[in-house]
Design a protein around this motif. Structure first.
Motif, mmCIF file in Angstrom:
data_model
loop_
_atom_site.group_PDB
_atom_site.id
_atom_site.type_symbol
_atom_site.label_atom_id
_atom_site.label_comp_id
_atom_site.label_asym_id
_atom_site.label_seq_id
_atom_site.Cartn_x
_atom_site.Cartn_y
_atom_site.Cartn_z
ATOM 1 N N LEU A 224 0.832 -1.206 0.000
ATOM 2 C CA LEU A 224 0.000 0.000 0.000
ATOM 3 C C LEU A 224 0.869 1.258 0.000
ATOM 4 O O LEU A 224 0.588 2.223 -0.718
ATOM 5 C CB LEU A 224 -0.921 0.001 1.221
ATOM 6 C CG LEU A 224 -1.790 1.239 1.389
ATOM 7 C CD1 LEU A 224 -2.751 1.400 0.210
ATOM 8 C CD2 LEU A 224 -2.580 1.186 2.697
ATOM 9 N N GLU A 227 2.186 1.863 -3.410
ATOM 10 C CA GLU A 227 1.130 2.413 -4.260
ATOM 11 C C GLU A 227 0.900 3.894 -3.947
ATOM 12 O O GLU A 227 0.695 4.705 -4.863
ATOM 13 C CB GLU A 227 -0.174 1.640 -4.031
ATOM 14 C CG GLU A 227 -0.144 0.219 -4.565
ATOM 15 C CD GLU A 227 -1.431 -0.533 -4.251
ATOM 16 O OE1 GLU A 227 -2.375 0.133 -3.748
ATOM 17 O OE2 GLU A 227 -1.504 -1.750 -4.503
ATOM 18 N N GLN A 500 -8.194 9.103 -3.952
ATOM 19 C CA GLN A 500 -7.665 7.734 -3.963
ATOM 20 C C GLN A 500 -6.644 7.547 -2.853
ATOM 21 O O GLN A 500 -6.666 6.535 -2.133
ATOM 22 C CB GLN A 500 -7.054 7.459 -5.336
ATOM 23 C CG GLN A 500 -6.506 6.045 -5.516
ATOM 24 C CD GLN A 500 -6.000 5.822 -6.930
ATOM 25 O OE1 GLN A 500 -6.601 6.300 -7.880
ATOM 26 N NE2 GLN A 500 -4.883 5.120 -7.055
ATOM 27 N N LYS A 504 -7.191 5.176 0.556
ATOM 28 C CA LYS A 504 -6.263 4.090 0.908
ATOM 29 C C LYS A 504 -5.758 4.255 2.342
ATOM 30 O O LYS A 504 -5.663 3.277 3.093
ATOM 31 C CB LYS A 504 -5.078 4.083 -0.060
ATOM 32 C CG LYS A 504 -5.429 3.561 -1.446
ATOM 33 C CD LYS A 504 -4.218 3.597 -2.367
ATOM 34 C CE LYS A 504 -4.583 3.057 -3.754
ATOM 35 N NZ LYS A 504 -3.429 3.116 -4.690
ATOM 36 N N THR A 507 -8.967 3.411 4.518
ATOM 37 C CA THR A 507 -9.519 2.066 4.354
ATOM 38 C C THR A 507 -8.598 0.987 4.912
ATOM 39 O O THR A 507 -9.034 0.059 5.589
ATOM 40 C CB THR A 507 -9.800 1.784 2.877
ATOM 41 O OG1 THR A 507 -10.673 2.796 2.374
ATOM 42 C CG2 THR A 507 -10.450 0.423 2.693
ATOM 43 N N PHE A 508 -7.320 1.136 4.664
ATOM 44 C CA PHE A 508 -6.367 0.091 5.075
ATOM 45 C C PHE A 508 -5.724 0.367 6.428
ATOM 46 O O PHE A 508 -4.795 -0.312 6.826
ATOM 47 C CB PHE A 508 -5.286 -0.066 3.988
ATOM 48 C CG PHE A 508 -5.835 -0.536 2.679
ATOM 49 C CD1 PHE A 508 -6.147 -1.888 2.497
ATOM 50 C CD2 PHE A 508 -6.079 0.330 1.642
ATOM 51 C CE1 PHE A 508 -6.660 -2.330 1.292
ATOM 52 C CE2 PHE A 508 -6.596 -0.112 0.436
ATOM 53 C CZ PHE A 508 -6.889 -1.445 0.257
#
Length: 801
Positions: A224, A227, A500, A504, A507-508
């Motif tokens: 992650l 990313e 985005q 992330k 969410t993570f």
């Protein structure tokens, strides 16, 4: 015992001028506010004393705070008793209840007071005990005290009241013993140590699996972060591109569009004003030409109008003469005929008249008349010639002026009026043309001014448009709109990347140190630097993840590549947790069952100081100890209940024995005799009946029908309780000697009509003749009238105050 004399020298507002000497029946009369009630209060206070009067034994005797100054002299068996401060109660050893329920009748109340107002059973107890000397109240008092401190109710069951929950305690103790007996067999078959060992083993397996799961999570976090770094790089690229589009804004596009519209509006307005100016010029030329033509014709038309006016004046003269023209013609003919006739008559008179004188006279007369008639004929002819001459002149002048022949005056007159009207119209038209000329010239000037203003505004808008296009380096609004579309797409890319990245992060559940709450906004001067800081934070977190991953891999002794899939690990953890939960539930259920019993006993306070606090782990021995203590509690309560039931039974039997004798004692007193006498023999018996622990008075009339006091009429009810008072007073003051007592009455028969009132007062007179004394205080005139009729002593208080 009677009151021989009394005197009140001062009590509040009242002072009597001398003492009152009393016989066996004395009526004290006074209207409201005349001192009647204060006199009764003063007598009562002297009877009971200063201290007792302040103790609230008596209601409504404190309207005057001071104690009365005065005295009463009582006569008892030939002995005089001086009373001024409670000596009466001390001398006869009377209680306040005995005094206020026998010889004092206040506020028209013949009933007997009790601790609870209007509670009939208390009244019966007071009456009967006073009459027979019974100890029922004492027995009931002892019984009440026992019940007050008892663990059982009067019916023999355990108490379950607000402050005495013995029934609940007893039943709870029995219920807890039953729960313990039901739980002990299941506890004997349980093995705590085996369950604990299994729980520990499963917990270790779960912990190891969680560490493996954590290793997988670290790998996910690393991916992650990588990313995120890639997304931030893209975001930086978009920010760089957007810098080129910063000058392009929708506000500037709007401004440019507004300028374009403004230029179009000004151009359209200039074109419109130019056309209107040309039209105004043409109109002005046309009006000027017409005005010039009119001004050329005005002198000729004015001259024609002036001549026509003169002709009109002649016509007016002609018309005034013409109105007599026909009459003149007729007159001329008539005068001519008459002249001829008179000439003929004069000639005939000269020829045929007799006598010279008559001939001369008649001929002269006729010739004179004929001359007069002839003159009139010449005058008419002259006038006719003048009218005809005027007509000829009018027609001649009109022909010369209008250059056309006329046949009559009417045509001439119409043509003259037309000439005058034409002159007025041409003058009016000239005025209108001059006004229009001025208006058009003013309009022309305004149009030129407005046209010049619009041309200046058009030039200014064109300059602003060119300056804005040069500033933005575009050639048209369409080109600027294209630039804005490109900018909007880049902004969309920025927002998408930003959303985005934030999604992330949330969410993570990536945990960074000093992570900003939001990413920088577009065109932020520090946007690039803030993104660089964010990348540094992510790089630092990647280093932390690398260290954590090495540590987890070392503890699990498995390389990351050989770690099982996340789904498989979670499935194993779920399965082991279910097994663990079953074991814990078994362990917890047994503990909860045992603790629940201990907590219930502790909260209900069934046993004091069994445990200072509930143990963390409860064992079978705890329950066995609790069971033993509860069994002792039940045994103790059963034993105490038996003792208290025995005591209550003894008192109940004693009370019943007392009540059995009351009916006979009622008959032995003078109550029946007094009541029969007061009611004129209508009622012949008064009895006391005991019924299931309570007493009830009943009276019987001459026909044998029984009544309870509440079934009696209001008057008979009062007579019953007055009889009880008499009997009670006789019992108190003349038990052995037969001595009668005095009564202080405050309008006791206020509810009676006159006939019944007179009968009742006569009964009192009869009783006074038997030795009773009555001090009858009243405000009723009927009582005075009856007293005077019977011959009772009457004292009017207002005459002595």
């Amino acid at each position: 015992m009677r009151i021989k004399k009394f005197h009140i020298s001062e009590y509040g507002p009242i002072t009597f001028s001398k003492p009152f000497q009393l016989r066996n029946f004395t009526i004290f009369y006074g209207k409201n506010e005349s001192g009647k009630t204060l006199t009764i209060e003063a007598i009562l206070k002297m009877l009971v004393g200063k201290k007792e009067a302040k103790e609230k034994y008596y209601e409504n005797i404190d309207r005057v705070k001071e104690f009365p100054t005065g005295y009463l002299i009582l006569e008892d068996g030939g002995k005089s008793i001086y009373v001024e401060n409670g000596e009466f109660l001390k001398q006869f050893n009377l209680s306040h209840e005995e005094l206020k329920n026998t010889i004092i009748i206040r506020n028209s109340d013949l009933g007997i007071e009790s601790s609870q107002k209007n509670k009939e059973s208390d009244v019966y107890s007071i009456v009967t005990e006073k009459l027979v000397g019974s100890r029922i109240s004492e027995i009931q008092s002892i019984r009440a005290k026992i019940l007050e401190n008892s663990i059982i109710t009067e019916s023999g069951i355990f108490k379950d009241q607000k402050d005495a929950k013995y029934k609940q305690r007893y039943e709870k103790a029995r219920a807890v013993i039953q729960e313990i007996n039901a739980l002990l067999p299941s506890l004997e078959s349980a093995d705590y140590f085996e369950i604990e060992e299994k729980i520990t083993k499963i917990q270790s397996e779960i912990e190891l699996l969680k560490k493996k799961l954590n290793t997988l999570e670290i790998v996910k976090q690393e991916n992650l972060c990588n990313e995120l770094l890639e997304d931030i790089h893209k975001l930086e690229s978009v920010v760089e591109k957007l810098k080129e589009y910063e000058p392009y804004t929708s506000e500037k596009l709007q401004k440019l569009i507004e300028l374009e519209n403004e230029i179009k509006n000004h151009e359209a307005r200039v074109e419109e004003l130019t056309k209107r100016a040309e039209q105004t010029k043409e109109s002005l030329t046309k009006i000027t030409s017409e005005l010039s033509d009119i001004q050329k014709n005005i002198p000729r038309i004015r001259e024609q109008s002036e001549i026509a006016a003169k002709i009109k004046e002649k016509i007016l003269i002609y018309e005034s003469q013409d109105s007599r023209f026909e009459q003149l013609k007729r007159n001329k003919t008539l005068w001519l005929i008459l002249t001829i006739f008179m000439l003929i008559a004069g000639t005939f008179s000269l020829v045929f008249a007799p006598g010279a004188v008559l001939k001369s006279a008649l001929s002269s007369l006729f010739y004179g008349i004929s001359i007069f008639m002839l003159l009139k004929t010449f005058e008419a002819v002259k006038l006719i010639n003048n009218v005809e001459q005027t007509l000829r002149e009018i027609l001649k002048d009109a022909t010369e002026l209008f250059r056309m022949p006329f046949n009559d005056v009417t045509e001439v007159k119409a043509r003259c009026l037309e000439a005058e009207s034409q002159y007025k119209e041409i003058l009016q038209r000239e005025s209108q043309l001059r006004t229009s000329q001025i208006e058009i010239e003013n309009s022309k000037s305004s149009l030129h001014t407005e046209l010049e203003s619009q041309q200046n505004a058009l030039s200014k808008a064109q300059r602003e448009r060119e300056e804005l296009l040069n500033l933005l380096s575009v050639k048209s609004p369409d080109e600027l709109r294209q630039k804005l579309d490109e900018k909007s797409k880049l902004e969309g890319q920025y927002q998408a990347l930003k959303s985005q990245i934030l999604t992330k992060l949330k969410t993570f559940a990536v945990k960074f140190n000093e992570l900003p709450n939001d990413l920088p906004e577009l065109f932020d001067t520090d946007a690039i630097r803030n993104l660089e800081n964010l990348k540094d934070i992510i790089h630092n977190y990647l280093k932390e993840l690398s260290i954590s991953k090495s540590k987890e891999t070392k503890e699990t002794r498995e390389p990351v590549e050989l770690v099982e899939s996340e789904e498989a690990i979670k499935s194993k953890i779920d399965q082991l947790q279910k097994e663990l939960e079953i074991l814990k539930n078994n362990q917890r259920q047994q503990q909860e069952n045992m603790k629940f019993i201990l907590i219930k006993v502790q909260e209900s306070k069934l046993i004091d100081s069994l445990f200072d606090e509930i143990p963390d782990v409860v064992y079978k021995s705890h329950l066995e100890k609790l069971k033993s203590q509860l069994e002792k509690l039940i045994t103790c309560m059963d034993k105490r209940k038996k003792i208290e039931l025995t005591a209550l039974k003894i008192l109940q039997e004693t009370e019943e024995e007392e009540k059995k004798n009351i009916s006979d004692i009622f008959k032995q007193s003078n109550l029946i005799k007094l009541f029969t006498e007061i009611t004129d023999g209508r009622y012949v018996d008064v009895a006391y009946e005991s019924n299931q622990g309570s007493g009830k008075i009943k009276v019987k009339d001459i026909s044998g029908i029984e009544f309870t006091p509440e079934q009696l009429s209001a008057g008979t009810y009062d007579q019953l309780y007055f009889s009880i008072r008499l009997a009670l007073a006789e019992h108190l003051f003349g038990k052995n000697s037969g001595e009668k007592a005095f009564f202080i009455l405050d309008d006791p028969f206020v509810k009676y009509d006159r006939n019944r009132l007179e009968k009742q007062i006569k009964k009192l007179v009869d009783l006074s003749n038997q030795g009773w004394q009555f001090l009858y205080f009243t405000a009723k005139d009927e009582v005075i009238e009856i007293g005077e009729k019977i011959g009772i002593d009457i004292i009017k208080l207002e005459e002595f105050i």
